[in-house]
Design an enzyme around this catalytic site. Sequence first.
Site, short mmCIF file in Angstrom:
data_model
loop_
_atom_site.label_atom_id
_atom_site.label_comp_id
_atom_site.label_asym_id
_atom_site.label_seq_id
_atom_site.Cartn_x
_atom_site.Cartn_y
_atom_site.Cartn_z
N ASP A 109 60.73 45.73 13.53
CA ASP A 109 60.09 44.55 12.97
C ASP A 109 60.46 43.35 13.82
OD1 ASP A 109 58.41 43.22 11.27
OD2 ASP A 109 59.66 43.42 9.48
N GLU A 110 59.75 42.22 13.60
CA GLU A 110 60.02 41.07 14.45
C GLU A 110 61.23 40.27 13.99
OE1 GLU A 110 58.27 40.68 11.79
OE2 GLU A 110 57.07 38.85 11.74
N ASP A 113 64.75 38.52 7.88
CA ASP A 113 64.91 37.27 7.15
C ASP A 113 65.71 37.53 5.87
OD1 ASP A 113 64.71 34.80 5.97
OD2 ASP A 113 62.54 34.66 6.06
N LYS A 156 68.11 36.51 11.35
CA LYS A 156 68.52 35.19 10.86
C LYS A 156 69.92 35.28 10.25
CE LYS A 156 63.93 33.28 9.94
NZ LYS A 156 63.09 32.58 8.95
N TRP A 180 62.62 28.39 10.93
CA TRP A 180 61.27 28.96 10.81
C TRP A 180 60.83 29.39 12.20
CZ3 TRP A 180 58.25 29.18 6.24
CH2 TRP A 180 56.98 29.70 6.43
N PRO A 184 54.06 34.00 18.85
CA PRO A 184 52.81 33.73 19.57
C PRO A 184 51.60 34.43 18.96
CG PRO A 184 54.24 35.19 20.85
CD PRO A 184 55.05 34.67 19.71
#
Length: 206
Positions: A109-110, A113, A156, A180, A184
């Site tokens: 995953d990117e 969080d 994070k 936050w 892109p």
Amino acid sequence: MTEPEHVRATYNDVHNIIKASADRISEQFKPDLLIAIGGGGFFPARVLRTFLKDPSTKRNIPIQAIGLSLYESLPGTSAEKIGNEVIRTQWLGPGAGKALLGRKVLIVDEVDDSRKTLQYALSELQKDVHLELQELPESDHEANRTEFAIFVVHNKDKPKLGVLPPNLLYFAGVEVADVWLDYPWEAIDIEEHDRLAAEDKLKQAA
């Protein structure tokens, strides 16, 4: 409510973070299947596959995709659920658990969080594998054991609501503050996104 600080990541930023992480993943895990969590995990998984390719065999690692939503407003989703409940929008096809048996699976995953999405993905995939193992003789369980690991581009540095097993291999490309992150592939105007990202880097360097 104060607007959180925005940090813009460019395609090159993400590409280079993944490149820098690939050796560590290869040395410690050597996955033979990537599972991308859509939509943020699609691009990182594809780039990671390039760097994990075995130069001797030239074989690509297959990529499967699952769709999970935590923050999107979907049909039938109440306001209370957004940000609190992971919604499954796409999953592996029939016989998903069987296809995972005996594999080394890297979930991609990117960003990590709240960790809710990662916890959900891992636990549900483990359930699929467990159901398939019940169909096999117990003597075959060890040979068909599935190993899972996780890779995120950004983690994070914040308290997490989701929980991962303490013995799980977890790879984070970069640790970041609780900001936050603007990616892109979310930008409408990519030139403007890159321009603002370059300005941010100059400010940080000053």
